[in-house]
Design an enzyme around this catalytic site. Sequence first.
Site, short mmCIF file in Angstrom:
data_model
loop_
_atom_site.label_atom_id
_atom_site.label_comp_id
_atom_site.label_asym_id
_atom_site.label_seq_id
_atom_site.Cartn_x
_atom_site.Cartn_y
_atom_site.Cartn_z
N ARG A 123 11.84 -1.41 11.98
CA ARG A 123 10.47 -1.04 12.37
C ARG A 123 9.94 -2.02 13.42
NH1 ARG A 123 5.42 0.26 8.29
NH2 ARG A 123 3.97 -0.91 9.60
N ARG A 137 -0.89 -9.16 13.43
CA ARG A 137 -1.46 -8.21 12.46
C ARG A 137 -2.27 -8.94 11.40
NH1 ARG A 137 3.97 -5.36 10.91
NH2 ARG A 137 2.78 -4.17 9.39
N ARG A 169 11.69 -6.11 5.76
CA ARG A 169 11.64 -4.68 6.10
C ARG A 169 12.06 -4.46 7.55
NH1 ARG A 169 6.16 -1.34 5.40
NH2 ARG A 169 5.55 -2.64 7.17
N ARG A 189 -9.83 0.50 7.92
CA ARG A 189 -9.42 -0.86 8.30
C ARG A 189 -10.53 -1.60 9.03
NH1 ARG A 189 -3.58 0.38 8.32
NH2 ARG A 189 -2.41 -1.55 8.42
N LYS A 230 0.83 -1.22 0.00
CA LYS A 230 0.00 0.00 0.00
C LYS A 230 0.86 1.27 0.00
CE LYS A 230 -2.08 -1.09 3.92
NZ LYS A 230 -1.60 -2.43 4.28
#
Length: 190
Positions: free
Chosen positions: A134, A145, A128, A89, A14
């Site tokens: 992160r 998630r 990532r 969401r 996204k």
Amino acid sequence: MLNIVIFGAPGSGKGTQSEFIVEKYGINHVSTGDVLRGEMKNGTELGKIAKGYMDEGKLLPDDLIVDMLASKLDSFEGSKGVIFDGFPRTIAQAEALKKMLAARGQEVSVMLDLEVPEDELMVRLIKRGQETGRADDNEETIKNRLVVYHSQTAPVIDWYKNDGKYQHIDGVGSMERIFADICAAIDGLK
Ligand code: B4P
């Protein structure tokens, strides 16, 4: 006005595709995840609240996110359109967005659903996490998630199908090919 909802599971691309869309179509971009990470970095009250939810891979309460988005939308007054990245969401957020836009004489032009299989999502997010550090890109939080995505976020797909705004995009492959499919969907809007 070009109001685009870019939708998909965590790691579906996204944020990546939003950057290309902003560059080509010259519209504003709001990523609720980026706004929350900014609040966390600045140590605001909202940032402190967000950290607890994000560290566990949970969604923040709808009212907080909707208020945050409304003030962002006000700051885009006079723009050519907006790409909504990471919002809505939940079905409650989808309904709130519809109302917010209607109050401004606007509507969602299209909802682009980037579809990517779960094993690929996991590989991308772990990578990532290693590259950027992160906090929520670690195996345990990613699993949470994905559970949250299936239970609370995926029902938004049918909501947009019923609203006549849904467009499927195959999210596996080169970023360029995916972007070409997205452009075809946007340029095909009447
Ligand atoms: P987000 O920041 O939105 O996190 P995300 O779902 O992981 O998407 P992101 O845009 O970052 O990743 P992308 O798919 O582009 O949300 C984080 C948290 O904030 C949530 O868990 C929640 O706690 C909170 N939150 C945010 N919005 C909320 C809301 N509305 N309501 C309640 N809570 C909310 O990219 C992932 C990786 O894939 C990148 O490294 C990228 O380089 C790579 N990639 C992209 N395209 C690729 C391709 N084609 N091939 C290979 N790799 C690719």
